[in-house]
Design a protein around this motif. Structure first.
Motif, PDB file in Angstrom:
ATOM      1  N   PRO A  30     -31.699  -7.800   8.739  1.00  0.00           N
ATOM      2  CA  PRO A  30     -31.784  -8.908   7.775  1.00  0.00           C
ATOM      3  C   PRO A  30     -30.431  -9.601   7.633  1.00  0.00           C
ATOM      4  O   PRO A  30     -29.376  -8.963   7.709  1.00  0.00           O
ATOM      5  N   PHE A  31     -30.475 -10.905   7.435  1.00  0.00           N
ATOM      6  CA  PHE A  31     -29.234 -11.671   7.356  1.00  0.00           C
ATOM      7  C   PHE A  31     -29.332 -12.700   6.232  1.00  0.00           C
ATOM      8  O   PHE A  31     -30.423 -13.025   5.750  1.00  0.00           O
ATOM      9  N   THR A  32     -28.176 -13.191   5.854  1.00  0.00           N
ATOM     10  CA  THR A  32     -28.056 -14.348   4.954  1.00  0.00           C
ATOM     11  C   THR A  32     -27.071 -15.318   5.577  1.00  0.00           C
ATOM     12  O   THR A  32     -26.048 -14.901   6.147  1.00  0.00           O
ATOM     13  N   ALA A  33     -27.365 -16.597   5.497  1.00  0.00           N
ATOM     14  CA  ALA A  33     -26.498 -17.650   6.045  1.00  0.00           C
ATOM     15  C   ALA A  33     -26.211 -18.654   4.935  1.00  0.00           C
ATOM     16  O   ALA A  33     -27.123 -19.059   4.201  1.00  0.00           O
TER      17      ALA A  33
ATOM     18  N   HIS B  70     -16.513 -35.152   8.510  1.00  0.00           N
ATOM     19  CA  HIS B  70     -16.880 -34.168   7.498  1.00  0.00           C
ATOM     20  C   HIS B  70     -16.741 -32.777   8.085  1.00  0.00           C
ATOM     21  O   HIS B  70     -16.927 -32.566   9.297  1.00  0.00           O
ATOM     22  N   PHE B  71     -16.435 -31.833   7.195  1.00  0.00           N
ATOM     23  CA  PHE B  71     -16.148 -30.472   7.634  1.00  0.00           C
ATOM     24  C   PHE B  71     -16.922 -29.473   6.757  1.00  0.00           C
ATOM     25  O   PHE B  71     -17.185 -29.716   5.578  1.00  0.00           O
ATOM     26  N   ALA B  72     -17.249 -28.335   7.367  1.00  0.00           N
ATOM     27  CA  ALA B  72     -17.937 -27.252   6.649  1.00  0.00           C
ATOM     28  C   ALA B  72     -17.619 -25.946   7.347  1.00  0.00           C
ATOM     29  O   ALA B  72     -17.165 -25.918   8.501  1.00  0.00           O
ATOM     30  N   LYS B  73     -17.864 -24.840   6.627  1.00  0.00           N
ATOM     31  CA  LYS B  73     -17.645 -23.510   7.172  1.00  0.00           C
ATOM     32  C   LYS B  73     -18.920 -22.703   6.965  1.00  0.00           C
ATOM     33  O   LYS B  73     -19.373 -22.505   5.834  1.00  0.00           O
ATOM     34  N   LEU B  74     -19.520 -22.227   8.058  1.00  0.00           N
ATOM     35  CA  LEU B  74     -20.777 -21.484   8.027  1.00  0.00           C
ATOM     36  C   LEU B  74     -20.482 -19.995   8.166  1.00  0.00           C
ATOM     37  O   LEU B  74     -19.726 -19.579   9.053  1.00  0.00           O
ATOM     38  N   VAL B  75     -21.102 -19.197   7.281  1.00  0.00           N
ATOM     39  CA  VAL B  75     -20.952 -17.739   7.304  1.00  0.00           C
ATOM     40  C   VAL B  75     -22.346 -17.125   7.455  1.00  0.00           C
ATOM     41  O   VAL B  75     -23.248 -17.414   6.664  1.00  0.00           O
TER      42      VAL B  75
ATOM     43  N   THR C  38     -24.706  -9.769   8.016  1.00  0.00           N
ATOM     44  CA  THR C  38     -25.672  -8.690   7.842  1.00  0.00           C
ATOM     45  C   THR C  38     -24.972  -7.551   7.109  1.00  0.00           C
ATOM     46  O   THR C  38     -23.830  -7.694   6.659  1.00  0.00           O
ATOM     47  N   ASP C  39     -25.644  -6.415   7.010  1.00  0.00           N
ATOM     48  CA  ASP C  39     -25.017  -5.285   6.327  1.00  0.00           C
ATOM     49  C   ASP C  39     -23.825  -4.743   7.089  1.00  0.00           C
ATOM     50  O   ASP C  39     -22.938  -4.125   6.481  1.00  0.00           O
ATOM     51  N   SER C  40     -23.778  -4.957   8.402  1.00  0.00           N
ATOM     52  CA  SER C  40     -22.713  -4.359   9.200  1.00  0.00           C
ATOM     53  C   SER C  40     -21.906  -5.364  10.006  1.00  0.00           C
ATOM     54  O   SER C  40     -20.994  -4.941  10.718  1.00  0.00           O
ATOM     55  N   ASN C  41     -22.189  -6.652   9.905  1.00  0.00           N
ATOM     56  CA  ASN C  41     -21.474  -7.604  10.732  1.00  0.00           C
ATOM     57  C   ASN C  41     -21.401  -8.952  10.026  1.00  0.00           C
ATOM     58  O   ASN C  41     -22.150  -9.215   9.064  1.00  0.00           O
ATOM     59  N   GLN C  42     -20.479  -9.807  10.517  1.00  0.00           N
ATOM     60  CA  GLN C  42     -20.320 -11.145   9.936  1.00  0.00           C
ATOM     61  C   GLN C  42     -19.804 -12.090  11.015  1.00  0.00           C
ATOM     62  O   GLN C  42     -18.951 -11.721  11.831  1.00  0.00           O
ATOM     63  N   TRP C  43     -20.358 -13.303  11.007  1.00  0.00           N
ATOM     64  CA  TRP C  43     -19.926 -14.350  11.922  1.00  0.00           C
ATOM     65  C   TRP C  43     -19.512 -15.562  11.090  1.00  0.00           C
ATOM     66  O   TRP C  43     -20.133 -15.864  10.053  1.00  0.00           O
ATOM     67  N   CYS C  44     -18.478 -16.250  11.574  1.00  0.00           N
ATOM     68  CA  CYS C  44     -17.956 -17.413  10.855  1.00  0.00           C
ATOM     69  C   CYS C  44     -17.778 -18.561  11.858  1.00  0.00           C
ATOM     70  O   CYS C  44     -17.249 -18.361  12.965  1.00  0.00           O
ATOM     71  N   TYR C  45     -18.242 -19.747  11.473  1.00  0.00           N
ATOM     72  CA  TYR C  45     -18.172 -20.922  12.346  1.00  0.00           C
ATOM     73  C   TYR C  45     -17.624 -22.103  11.549  1.00  0.00           C
ATOM     74  O   TYR C  45     -18.007 -22.318  10.386  1.00  0.00           O
ATOM     75  N   GLU C  46     -16.734 -22.854  12.202  1.00  0.00           N
ATOM     76  CA  GLU C  46     -16.265 -24.122  11.646  1.00  0.00           C
ATOM     77  C   GLU C  46     -17.145 -25.240  12.192  1.00  0.00           C
ATOM     78  O   GLU C  46     -17.389 -25.306  13.401  1.00  0.00           O
ATOM     79  N   ILE C  47     -17.618 -26.105  11.296  1.00  0.00           N
ATOM     80  CA  ILE C  47     -18.502 -27.200  11.683  1.00  0.00           C
ATOM     81  C   ILE C  47     -17.777 -28.516  11.410  1.00  0.00           C
ATOM     82  O   ILE C  47     -17.268 -28.738  10.297  1.00  0.00           O
TER      83      ILE C  47
END
Length: 745
Positions: free
Chosen positions: A640-643, A685-690, A693-702
């Protein structure tokens, strides 16, 4: 003819005669193997005398083959019934005129309702209910419910032909072969099995068909008694403890059944799991009922009980229990843990299990820290029995006594003691003694949490360091020097010393006959699984300090997959020498405890650099542009994830989905869509996407690129001037407005 107009109208009529209806519906009653006669009144609707042939579709109906009836008259026909078996039979009797040649039977035409021309006939429809003949014999079968009885019925074939009979057994709990063969001039023993599941009295029967003489049957008188008591195996249990036995209640009926239990010895046998005084068994199922046995004396004196479950249909099912009380063995070890130079108290609750008032004596005997021989009673260097009175304590049956035992360690050696409770009233079997082994486990935190070493690493990177700890007091010093600067030291890995290799918690080696265990304990249970997943601890070597204390060097690998921060402790537990097996992760020692050194640590994983930069080119103002990418869970199962976008992101950028499950590794992955819809020109325009999950994380600059504006080239600017337009302005009456304001006040 029309009298007014003088015209004639001619109609040609064609009639189609339908098959005649039955003259009547007749219901007949007869008995098997007994003939009876019924008179039918046969009419003749013709004007001339007619002779009828008689037809029927049932083989047990006989009578004259023809009957003559005068024109327009009625004649009586004697119908003879000779059934050989019981049941309900439906058939037809038809009377067909002989003057007609007919290619097929009238009976088949009647049954098929054929509309072709048929000879003149009349017919009757009837139903014959045949009752069974008297039984050949009557047998009585008696059986207890849930048990089986077998009865034999001897059948004699006195003819010269082979009998191939069919048997039909009717009745509750009855069964038997469905077919049998009997040789000529011989006998056959037919066996019927009777297995009742209810109580009461019913009738049954077994019917045999297929002989030339017709069916014959035997009546069965079924007597179903209460089930036989079930004797359970004897259960042996120590006095002061309890044992459990399971009995099974079956429900063979097609509806739920409620049993009402009753026990003749509720003091020693207790039914568990079913309250409200009833046990409900679903249809066609078996219910397990646990019975708890608690002996109150040695031997099998009064340890007998009858547990019955009654039901109106299934009767009373009785189970007989036998128990035997034996002397108690050593109880499960109890570990008392206390910090060094402080004390901890553990209370033992002892309940008098005997059925008579008894006097008890209580003693506490300490053992050496090396698990050696038994010391003299009263040695309370580390343990203390906090009772003012230890002998002649009178306890009535079922009364409890709290026995507090204090443990106050002065050094880091593990300690042992034994608490005994003994009956003073000696019986024929001797005194009864209960042994409670106690392990003393000293604890020491050499370093304050405020100065705990910090292990910090950027997420998705790997950090390897060496942690050097000094086990103060491990050499047997009574007063270990706490707070030394060298108690715990964190330093980088020395080049060439090798890596940790695997990052798993592993047991330490042997050092001068003393084994140690260790484990990493996280203070936050929510972060504990994540810390265990990304952290590895392994012993690299062991040394000895100038004071003789053990110095252990651990290799720590910290490879976080997402940012987090938590406090943890490295627990090092001393375990006995040659007799122990060592190991890690099991607990804080066995029955003898073992000294525990607690070294506080602080782990922190900082935010990592963005995993990627996603650029979205706008198609135009107020036009949405989307770009997609796929991501897996990096493991072999969905996660399961949250974005989400951080709050500082521009609102022109959005993402979906915001929650769900990431597909496992080796799949296409879950699709994420980034949308960009600019509303103004002039800036990106700029944003940061995160995504986490319970054991991992990804981060992206948009980055949302603004749309390019191209001014028209072939258009000339023009100014159109039509003069100044003076718009009329209404004049304002200030006096009137002031009067209104004053009036409102």
């Amino acid at each position: 003819m029309n009298a007014v107009s003088g015209s004639n109208q001619i109609f040609h009529l064609k009639g189609l005669a339908d098959r005649p209806l039955a003259e009547g519906y007749i219901r007949l009653h007869a008995q098997a193997k007994r003939s009876c006669t019924h008179t039918l009144h046969v009419p003749n609707y013709n004007e001339r005398t007619t002779t009828y042939e008689v037809e029927t579709d049932l083989d047990f109906i006989t009578g004259p083959t023809t009957i003559t009836v005068g024109g327009g008259d009625i004649a009586d026909y004697p119908l003879v019934l000779c059934p050989t078996s019981h049941g309900t039979f439906t058939g037809v009797v038809a009377f067909v005129a002989q003057s007609f040649s007919r290619p097929q039977s009238v009976l088949s035409e009647i049954q098929c309702r054929n509309m072709d021309p048929t000879p003149h006939h009349v017919w009757f429809h009837f139903t014959c209910e045949v009752e069974p003949a008297p039984p050949t014999s009557t047998f009585s079968i008696t059986a207890h419910a849930l048990s089986t009885e077998v009865i034999e019925i001897k059948i004699a074939n006195e003819s010269r032909e082979l009998w191939n009979l069919k048997a039909k057994v009717e009745g509750h709990g009855l069964s038997g072969p469905k077919q049998l063969s009997i040789e000529p001039n011989s006998q056959f023993a037919y066996q019927i099995t009777f297995t009742p599941t209810i109580v009461g009295r019913e009738k049954g029967r077994v019917v045999f068909t297929g002989s030339r003489d017709g069916e014959f049957w035997y009546e069965l008188d079924l007597i179903m008694l209460e089930p036989k008591p079930v004797v359970m195996p004897q259960v042996v249990c120590e006095v002061g403890r309890n044992c459990q036995q399971i009995l099974k209640l079956s429900n063979p009926l097609e509806h739920p059944v409620t049993f009402f239990p009753r026990c003749t010895n509720t003091k020693h046998f207790i039914m568990l799991g079913h309250r409200e005084g009833q046990v409900v068994a679903p249809p066609h199922s078996t219910v397990e009922v646990p019975i708890l046995f608690q002996p109150s004396a040695l031997g099998a004196s009064n340890h007998t009980a009858e547990v019955s479950f009654s039901n109106e249909q299934l009767g009373s099912r009785t189970f007989i229990f036998h128990g035997c009380g034996v002397k108690p063995s050593t109880m499960e070890p109890t570990v008392i843990s206390s910090s060094l130079h402080t004390n901890a108290i553990h209370t033992f609750t002892f309940t008098n299990p005997l059925d008579t008032p008894t006097r008890f004596s209580i003693s506490l005997v300490a053992r050496g820290g090396t698990r050696g021989a038994r010391q003299e009673e009263g040695n309370t260097e580390h343990f203390c029995l906090l009772l003012k009175r230890t002998h002649g304590i009178l306890l009535h049956p079922g009364v409890s006594l709290d026995i507090p035992v204090m443990f106050a360690p002065e050094d880091m050696r593990p300690q042992e003691a034994e608490l005994t409770v003994t009956t003073e009233d000696v019986s024929e079997e001797g005194s009864i003694v209960w042994h409670y082994p106690i392990g003393g486990q000293p604890r020491l935190r050499p370093v304050s949490p405020s100065v705990a070493p910090h292990i910090q690493c950027t997420a998705k990177e790997r950090l390897e360091q060496r942690l050097e700890v000094c086990l103060a007091g491990s050499a047997g010093v009574t007063q270990p020097r706490l707070g030394e600067s060298g108690a715990v030291t964190l330093r980088p890995v020395t080049p060439g010393s090798g890596g940790d290799g695997g990052g798993l918690l592993e047991p330490l080696g042997v050092m001068e006959g003393v084994r140690y265990q260790y484990r990493l304990v996280c203070g936050d249970p929510d972060v504990g699984p994540l810390l265990e997943q990304c952290t590895g601890v392994r012993l690299m070597r062991s040394e000895e300090s100038s004071t003789g204390d053990a110095v252990l060097v651990f290799g720590i690998v910290f490879s976080p997959s997402k940012p987090f921060s938590c406090n943890a402790e490295l627990h090092v537990i001393s375990v006995g020498g040659s007799g122990s097996d060592g190991g890690s992760g099991g607990g804080d020692g066995g029955s003898g405890g073992g000294g525990v050194w607690q070294f506080p640590l602080h782990f922190k994983a900082t935010v990592a650099a963005p995993d990627d930069v996603i650029t979205v080119e706008a198609k135009g103002l107020h036009k949405e542009t989307q770009i997609g990418f796929r991501l897996t869970s990096m493991v072999e199962h969905p996660m399961p994830f949250t974005a989400y976008l951080i709050p500082e992101s521009d609102p022109e950028i959005s993402v979906h989905p915001t929650c769900g499950e990431l597909s496992p590794v080796n799949t296409r992955g879950t699709l994420f869509c980034v949308s960009y819809k600019p509303t103004t020109y002039g800036k990106d325009h700029f944003a940061k996407l995160v995504i986490q999950t319970d054991s991992n994380q990804w981060c992206y600059e948009i980055v949302g690129r603004r749309p390019n504006y191209s001014p028209p080239n072939d258009v000339t600017s023009k100014i159109r001037h039509k003069g100044v337009v003076n718009l009329p302005h209404p004049r304002k009456n200030f006096v009137r407005e002031n009067i209104h304001v004053l009036c409102k006040q």
